[in-house]
Design a protein around this motif. Structure first.
Motif, PDB file in Angstrom:
ATOM      1  N   TYR A  64      29.357  50.028  44.732  1.00 51.51           N
ATOM      2  CA  TYR A  64      29.781  49.882  43.313  1.00 51.51           C
ATOM      3  C   TYR A  64      29.272  49.324  41.976  1.00 51.51           C
ATOM      4  CZ  TYR A  64      32.651  53.575  40.103  1.00 51.51           C
ATOM      5  OH  TYR A  64      33.140  53.784  39.632  1.00 51.51           O
TER       6      TYR A  64
ATOM      7  N   TRP B 224      27.709  48.666  37.677  1.00 48.96           N
ATOM      8  CA  TRP B 224      27.068  49.199  36.274  1.00 48.96           C
ATOM      9  C   TRP B 224      25.725  49.613  36.617  1.00 48.96           C
ATOM     10  CZ3 TRP B 224      30.767  50.374  32.513  1.00 48.96           C
ATOM     11  CH2 TRP B 224      31.687  48.737  32.922  1.00 48.96           C
TER      12      TRP B 224
ATOM     13  N   LYS C  42      29.926  53.530  35.191  1.00 51.49           N
ATOM     14  CA  LYS C  42      29.937  53.033  36.989  1.00 51.49           C
ATOM     15  C   LYS C  42      29.380  54.164  37.787  1.00 51.49           C
ATOM     16  CE  LYS C  42      33.617  50.703  35.746  1.00 51.49           C
ATOM     17  NZ  LYS C  42      34.791  50.342  35.799  1.00 51.49           N
TER      18      LYS C  42
ATOM     19  N   GLY D  27      37.232  46.556  50.320  1.00 49.13           N
ATOM     20  CA  GLY D  27      37.232  47.068  48.798  1.00 49.13           C
ATOM     21  C   GLY D  27      38.690  47.088  48.831  1.00 49.13           C
TER      22      GLY D  27
ATOM     23  N   SER E 200      40.228  53.858  44.288  1.00 56.29           N
ATOM     24  CA  SER E 200      40.066  53.433  42.100  1.00 56.29           C
ATOM     25  C   SER E 200      39.451  52.648  43.001  1.00 56.29           C
ATOM     26  CB  SER E 200      41.560  53.269  41.791  1.00 56.29           C
ATOM     27  OG  SER E 200      42.479  54.257  41.885  1.00 56.29           O
TER      28      SER E 200
ATOM     29  N   VAL F 288      36.499  49.334  42.030  1.00 48.07           N
ATOM     30  CA  VAL F 288      35.879  48.744  41.149  1.00 48.07           C
ATOM     31  C   VAL F 288      34.242  48.142  41.245  1.00 48.07           C
ATOM     32  CG1 VAL F 288      38.324  48.102  40.820  1.00 48.07           C
ATOM     33  CG2 VAL F 288      36.921  46.444  42.504  1.00 48.07           C
ATOM     34  N   ILE F 289      33.861  47.724  40.574  1.00 39.95           N
ATOM     35  CA  ILE F 289      32.356  46.962  40.791  1.00 39.95           C
ATOM     36  C   ILE F 289      32.301  46.040  41.925  1.00 39.95           C
ATOM     37  CG2 ILE F 289      30.786  45.748  39.089  1.00 39.95           C
ATOM     38  CD1 ILE F 289      30.484  48.478  38.227  1.00 39.95           C
TER      39      ILE F 289
ATOM     40  N   ASP G 150      32.735  46.998  44.964  1.00 38.78           N
ATOM     41  CA  ASP G 150      33.014  47.545  46.299  1.00 38.78           C
ATOM     42  C   ASP G 150      32.202  48.546  46.996  1.00 38.78           C
ATOM     43  OD1 ASP G 150      35.546  46.663  45.899  1.00 38.78           O
ATOM     44  OD2 ASP G 150      36.708  48.690  45.447  1.00 38.78           O
TER      45      ASP G 150
END
Length: 240
Positions: free
Chosen positions: A113, A115, A141, A226, A231, A233-234, A236
């Motif tokens: 995961y 940006w 993302k 993760g 949910s 997050v960057i 994972d």
């Protein structure tokens, strides 16, 4: 989605300089296109002649299960049959301990995961012949199977520099059609994958390294590294 905008100005002199450079590049590309076109036409003719020669000389094998005919060694042949892996040649992923039965290839897909930056620009003319360019950078993302370079991203939008695991393909060896062994070139062309349904054998205990054992959890038909799959997050990572 996050975004920020950068405004830059270009003077009339800079525009003229840029236009001159563009003209020179265009002329060079135009001149170079002629030999490239000739080379491409030559390749097309060679390929056509090769295909014609193959069509005339190909030998059909009616039953691939028959004993191999040594007289056909080195010749172009055609056959149709079921490709199979040897009894002891099931593809196996040693990192995650996965080995589906009755398969020719096993493809591990690793995604992280991250940006992703998107850019859009709008240019208007200013007094004196210059330009004003407004560039908007937006960030969203997404799951990606490779590291997205965030070196020049704005503050707060940085991705990890590496993935803990990468995608990889495992192949049964040998793969045969009847009595015939498929060459590596043919094996490489076997790429019609389908999703694997876990048979219940997935376990973090089968993961080869300590990091995976401590971080991963079984999730669907694979693993999740993760906190919360619902949910992410960057950073994972998911394995399927």
């Amino acid at each position: 989605m996050r975004s920020h905008t950068v405004v830059t100005y270009t003077s009339w002199g800079q525009r003229v300089q840029s236009s001159c450079c563009g003209v020179f590049v265009g002329v060079a590309l135009f001149a170079g296109s002629f030999p490239l076109l000739t080379w491409n036409e030559g390749r097309s003719i060679e390929r056509y002649e090769s295909l014609e020669e193959g069509r005339k000389n190909v030998v059909a094998i009616a039953n691939p299960a028959d004993t191999i005919d040594s007289s056909l060694e080195g010749k172009l042949v055609y056959m149709s049959g079921k490709a199979e892996g040897g009894a002891d040649a099931t593809p196996y992923d040693p990192t995650f301990g996965v080995s589906p039965s009755n398969t020719l290839k096993l493809k591990r897909v690793a995604e992280m995961y991250q940006w992703e930056q998107n850019k859009s620009s709008h240019t208007t003319k200013t007094e004196g012949g210059g330009t004003r360019t407004e560039t908007t950078y937006s960030y969203n993302k997404k799951w990606s199977d490779h590291v997205i370079d965030s070196t020049f991203y704005s503050e707060g939008h940085h991705n990890p520099s590496y993935m803990p695991y990468t995608s990889q393909t495992f192949t049964a060896s040998p793969i045969t059609v009847g009595s015939h062994y498929l060459s590596q070139g043919l094996v490489d062309k076997i790429n019609w994958y389908s999703d694997w349904s876990s048979d219940g054998s997935l376990s973090v205990d089968n993961i080869a390294d300590d990091y995976g054992k401590e971080t991963a959890k079984v999730y669907g038909n694979g693993f999740y590294l993760g906190c919360c799959p619902g949910s992410p997050v960057i950073g994972d990572t998911k394995i399927s």
